[in-house]
Design a protein around this motif. Structure first.
Motif, PDB file in Angstrom:
ATOM      1  N   ALA A   1     -17.562 -25.207  13.081  1.00  0.00           N
ATOM      2  CA  ALA A   1     -16.430 -25.937  12.504  1.00  0.00           C
ATOM      3  C   ALA A   1     -16.341 -27.339  13.096  1.00  0.00           C
ATOM      4  N   VAL A   2     -15.993 -28.315  12.264  1.00  0.00           N
ATOM      5  CA  VAL A   2     -15.877 -29.702  12.749  1.00  0.00           C
ATOM      6  C   VAL A   2     -14.666 -29.879  13.656  1.00  0.00           C
ATOM      7  N   THR A   3     -13.808 -28.902  13.737  1.00  0.00           N
ATOM      8  CA  THR A   3     -12.648 -28.951  14.628  1.00  0.00           C
ATOM      9  C   THR A   3     -12.947 -28.382  16.009  1.00  0.00           C
ATOM     10  N   THR A   4     -14.180 -27.918  16.217  1.00  0.00           N
ATOM     11  CA  THR A   4     -14.577 -27.318  17.490  1.00  0.00           C
ATOM     12  C   THR A   4     -14.547 -28.346  18.614  1.00  0.00           C
ATOM     13  N   LEU A   5     -14.076 -27.912  19.782  1.00  0.00           N
ATOM     14  CA  LEU A   5     -14.151 -28.717  21.001  1.00  0.00           C
ATOM     15  C   LEU A   5     -15.161 -28.021  21.915  1.00  0.00           C
ATOM     16  N   PRO A   6     -16.360 -28.598  22.063  1.00  0.00           N
ATOM     17  CA  PRO A   6     -17.363 -27.953  22.911  1.00  0.00           C
ATOM     18  C   PRO A   6     -16.824 -27.738  24.330  1.00  0.00           C
TER      19      PRO A   6
END
Length: 170
Positions: free
Chosen positions: A40-45
């Protein structure tokens, strides 16, 4: 109307210093997983370490591979201390001791893009020698890659006449 926003950070990693080993990553607590697809583009690694570490800023980069090349993504790095306190911006506190970090892309992640998270050898632990003097060990450089979710053609290799050529689904 009242609005609230929050950001979930990675859980802390190992809190005990291991004077006999260099720091490493806890792979089960690294997100996204290496070579993950459809992220997901909302992911925070995020990354958790096997023991407390310091000197994070300048030793963590996120790069995006696009059709025009590879570019570094501007990031903010937050961390979790050995007491589970949040350090919101490690750039403002570069010597903070943390057990896990969360990478916050300042402009968000792009759809259908390959990212590489790199952690450099400048990250070090708090080891001490037999006389209790600082003897830090450095992290072996590590990378992890992931690809964000992107449009997928639904008619590649289709036979027959399909009236919506070039249709993509998000």
């Amino acid at each position: 109307p009242v609005h609230a926003a929050f950001r979930a950070l990675a859980p802390g990693g190992g809190i005990d210093t291991d004077n006999n080993a260099a720091p490493d990553l806890i792979t089960s607590r690294t997100t996204p997983k290496n070579n993950a697809l459809g992220v997901a583009v909302t992911t925070l690694p995020s990354v958790a370490f096997t023991e407390p570490v310091t000197h994070i800023p300048g030793n963590v980069t996120l790069t995006a591979t696009t059709p025009t090349g590879t570019e570094e993504v501007p990031i903010k790095i937050s961390g979790i201390t050995t007491q589970n306190a949040v350090v919101d911006d490690l750039g403002a506190n570069p010597n903070a001791v943390v057990t896990a970090i969360t990478i916050v892309p300042l402009a968000g992640l792009l759809f259908g893009t390959k990212y590489t998270l790199s952690l450099g050898a400048g990250i070090e632990d708090l080891d001490k020698d037999a006389t209790n003097q600082p003897a830090p060990r450095n992290l072996s450089p590590r990378t992890t890659t992931f690809t964000t979710f992107g449009p997928v053609p639904i008619n590649e290799g289709a036979t027959g006449d399909f009236g919506a050529r070039g249709m993509y689904v998000f």
